[in-house]
Design an enzyme around this catalytic site. Sequence first.
Site, PDB file in Angstrom:
ATOM      1  N   GLU A 109     -13.284   3.847  -1.218  1.00 38.54           N
ATOM      2  CA  GLU A 109     -12.895   2.455  -0.946  1.00 38.54           C
ATOM      3  C   GLU A 109     -11.760   2.422  -0.050  1.00 38.54           C
ATOM      4  OE1 GLU A 109     -13.025   1.115  -5.691  1.00 38.54           O
ATOM      5  OE2 GLU A 109     -11.127   1.928  -4.978  1.00 38.54           O
ATOM      6  N   CYS A 122      -5.567   0.175   4.200  1.00 30.16           N
ATOM      7  CA  CYS A 122      -5.548   1.179   3.622  1.00 30.16           C
ATOM      8  C   CYS A 122      -6.777   1.945   3.393  1.00 30.16           C
ATOM      9  CB  CYS A 122      -4.896   0.966   2.178  1.00 30.16           C
ATOM     10  SG  CYS A 122      -4.671   2.080   1.108  1.00 30.16           S
ATOM     11  N   CYS A 129      -9.744  13.215  -5.158  1.00 31.38           N
ATOM     12  CA  CYS A 129      -8.508  13.883  -4.762  1.00 31.38           C
ATOM     13  C   CYS A 129      -8.264  15.105  -5.647  1.00 31.38           C
ATOM     14  CB  CYS A 129      -7.340  13.070  -4.787  1.00 31.38           C
ATOM     15  SG  CYS A 129      -5.679  13.852  -3.977  1.00 31.38           S
ATOM     16  N   CYS A 133      -1.968  14.424  -9.452  1.00 32.07           N
ATOM     17  CA  CYS A 133      -0.895  13.801  -9.952  1.00 32.07           C
ATOM     18  C   CYS A 133      -1.424  12.895 -11.123  1.00 32.07           C
ATOM     19  CB  CYS A 133      -0.231  12.884  -8.850  1.00 32.07           C
ATOM     20  SG  CYS A 133      -0.041  13.803  -7.257  1.00 32.07           S
ATOM     21  N   CYS A 136      -1.842   8.911 -10.923  1.00 29.96           N
ATOM     22  CA  CYS A 136      -2.567   8.493 -10.056  1.00 29.96           C
ATOM     23  C   CYS A 136      -3.950   8.296 -10.404  1.00 29.96           C
ATOM     24  CB  CYS A 136      -2.538   9.000  -8.639  1.00 29.96           C
ATOM     25  SG  CYS A 136      -3.597   8.470  -7.412  1.00 29.96           S
ATOM     26  N   CYS A 370      -1.689   0.328  -5.039  1.00 35.20           N
ATOM     27  CA  CYS A 370      -1.348   1.850  -4.885  1.00 35.20           C
ATOM     28  C   CYS A 370      -2.056   2.426  -6.052  1.00 35.20           C
ATOM     29  CB  CYS A 370       0.212   2.208  -4.828  1.00 35.20           C
ATOM     30  SG  CYS A 370       0.912   1.231  -3.367  1.00 35.20           S
TER      31      CYS A 370
HETATM   32  N1  SAH Z   1      -2.324  11.733  -1.298  1.00 34.08           N
HETATM   33  C1  SAH Z   1      -1.491  11.061  -0.527  1.00 34.08           C
HETATM   34  C2  SAH Z   1      -2.143   9.583  -0.285  1.00 34.08           C
HETATM   35  C3  SAH Z   1      -2.572   8.671  -1.328  1.00 34.08           C
HETATM   36  S1  SAH Z   1      -1.668   7.760  -2.506  1.00 34.08           S
HETATM   37  C4  SAH Z   1      -0.272  10.948  -1.148  1.00 34.08           C
HETATM   38  O1  SAH Z   1      -0.080  11.246  -2.310  1.00 34.08           O
HETATM   39  O2  SAH Z   1       0.718  10.511  -0.576  1.00 34.08           O
HETATM   40  C5  SAH Z   1      -0.491   6.868  -1.581  1.00 34.08           C
HETATM   41  C6  SAH Z   1       0.759   6.627  -2.624  1.00 34.08           C
HETATM   42  O3  SAH Z   1       0.489   5.797  -3.833  1.00 34.08           O
HETATM   43  C7  SAH Z   1       1.296   7.906  -2.930  1.00 34.08           C
HETATM   44  O4  SAH Z   1       2.928   7.677  -2.742  1.00 34.08           O
HETATM   45  C8  SAH Z   1       1.172   7.828  -4.425  1.00 34.08           C
HETATM   46  O5  SAH Z   1       2.131   8.918  -5.031  1.00 34.08           O
HETATM   47  C9  SAH Z   1       1.301   6.586  -4.744  1.00 34.08           C
HETATM   48  N2  SAH Z   1       0.636   6.399  -6.121  1.00 34.08           N
HETATM   49  C10 SAH Z   1      -0.571   6.835  -6.650  1.00 34.08           C
HETATM   50  N3  SAH Z   1      -0.680   6.401  -8.046  1.00 34.08           N
HETATM   51  C11 SAH Z   1       0.235   5.410  -8.097  1.00 34.08           C
HETATM   52  C12 SAH Z   1       0.407   4.561  -9.278  1.00 34.08           C
HETATM   53  N4  SAH Z   1      -0.296   4.737 -10.252  1.00 34.08           N
HETATM   54  N5  SAH Z   1       1.455   3.507  -8.955  1.00 34.08           N
HETATM   55  C13 SAH Z   1       2.183   3.522  -7.931  1.00 34.08           C
HETATM   56  N6  SAH Z   1       1.940   4.388  -6.916  1.00 34.08           N
HETATM   57  C14 SAH Z   1       0.987   5.194  -7.104  1.00 34.08           C
END
Ligand code: SAH
Length: 378
Positions: A109, A122, A129, A133, A136, A370
């Site tokens: 996406e 974006c 991934c 985390c 996420c 995000c």
């Molecule tokens: N892998 C990279 C980029 C992708 S995520 C990274 O982790 O930086 C982009 C941002 O969105 C990251 O800061 C991630 O931690 C955040 N993110 C992921 N899931 C989220 C959620 N459920 N709510 C808010 N931010 C989130």
Amino acid sequence: MPKPGELTFVAPRGAKKPPRHLADLTPAERKEAVAAIGEKPFRAKQLSQHYFARYAHEPEQWTDIPAGSRARLQEALLPELMTVVRHLSTDQGTTRKTLWRLFDGTLVESVLMRYPDRVTMCISSQAGCGMNCPFCATGQAGLDRNLSTAEIVHQIVDGMRALRDGEVPGGTSQAGGSGGGPARLSNIVFMGMGEPLANYNRVVGAIRRLTDPEPDGLGLSQRGITVSTVGLVPAIHRFADEGFKCRLAISLHAPDDELRDTLVPVNTRWKVREVLDAGFEYAAKSGRRLSIEYALIRDINDQAWRGDRLGRLLKGKPVHVNLIPLNPTPGSKWTASRPEDEKAFVEAIAAHGVPVTIRDTRGQEIDGACGQLAASER
Ligand code: SAH
């Protein structure tokens, strides 16, 4: 052998590689590829012009190339990389998420956000991934595969074409606003699916294609690009040596190792202190402020004392803290912070003179905000 800083993932047996595409190649490699199929080397420049300057990847549009050569050139250099499964729009059409199907059926996406004064895209750097985390959505599904350079670049090329063709309406046309009509892309964030620094070479290749002057590339500004990482320290050092003027964002989410080990599991390998030091080194070499991403999760990482601790870590450094209200993912027990806790957290950071803002969360209704990017068709 992988270079230091490059995490390698073993591709499933029998997995095919994405087709080679113009956007995977340097200008010199494009000339060679054209010559290899018996075409005149200057056709490489013509194709680059069509793709990077006119966003015209259909052979019928290449009127300066003999009709008899077009199919061969297309096959060799501009194969179809991905098709749109669907677009989802919200915010009066100014936010648009695109679900793409890649050549092997993989889904990724991208999201385009048009504001009165700028347009941000974006984009994804991997399908899925591997960083795991827990808050996420992408992290829950695991890694499918790395995207090729061209698969990364094409998300942008298509967005620029859509903007040029007026497919994405403008925001409110206030003074200085863009109103409706065509628009130009100003910012790119590697904050879609994937960990960009775990797909290092292809992401660096994509940054070159995006920023090389037309027609070798798209001619975008490095300053408008943000690479967001969980904090793969050796890769950050390597990235600092590329000499880019891109912005680096580190997804910190906790100032202390104990909590960060659980929120960003790669922290068990590279600690908060090391990650920040690598980020500061990047800031020094690039001349850009380091962005610190921090998703505020109710009663997990949003205590004022953690804000204070974060402020202490960042005090006097060239940084900017971006707080992201957590977007709860399906089935998650976590949610966004209470307004009063968010406020106290902001104040605790600001008390140290550290600049801090709260990120707007566009596209929530279309799962485009995000961390929500997860292809539900899977
Ligand atoms: N892998 C990279 C980029 C992708 S995520 C990274 O982790 O930086 C982009 C941002 O969105 C990251 O800061 C991630 O931690 C955040 N993110 C992921 N899931 C989220 C959620 N459920 N709510 C808010 N931010 C989130």
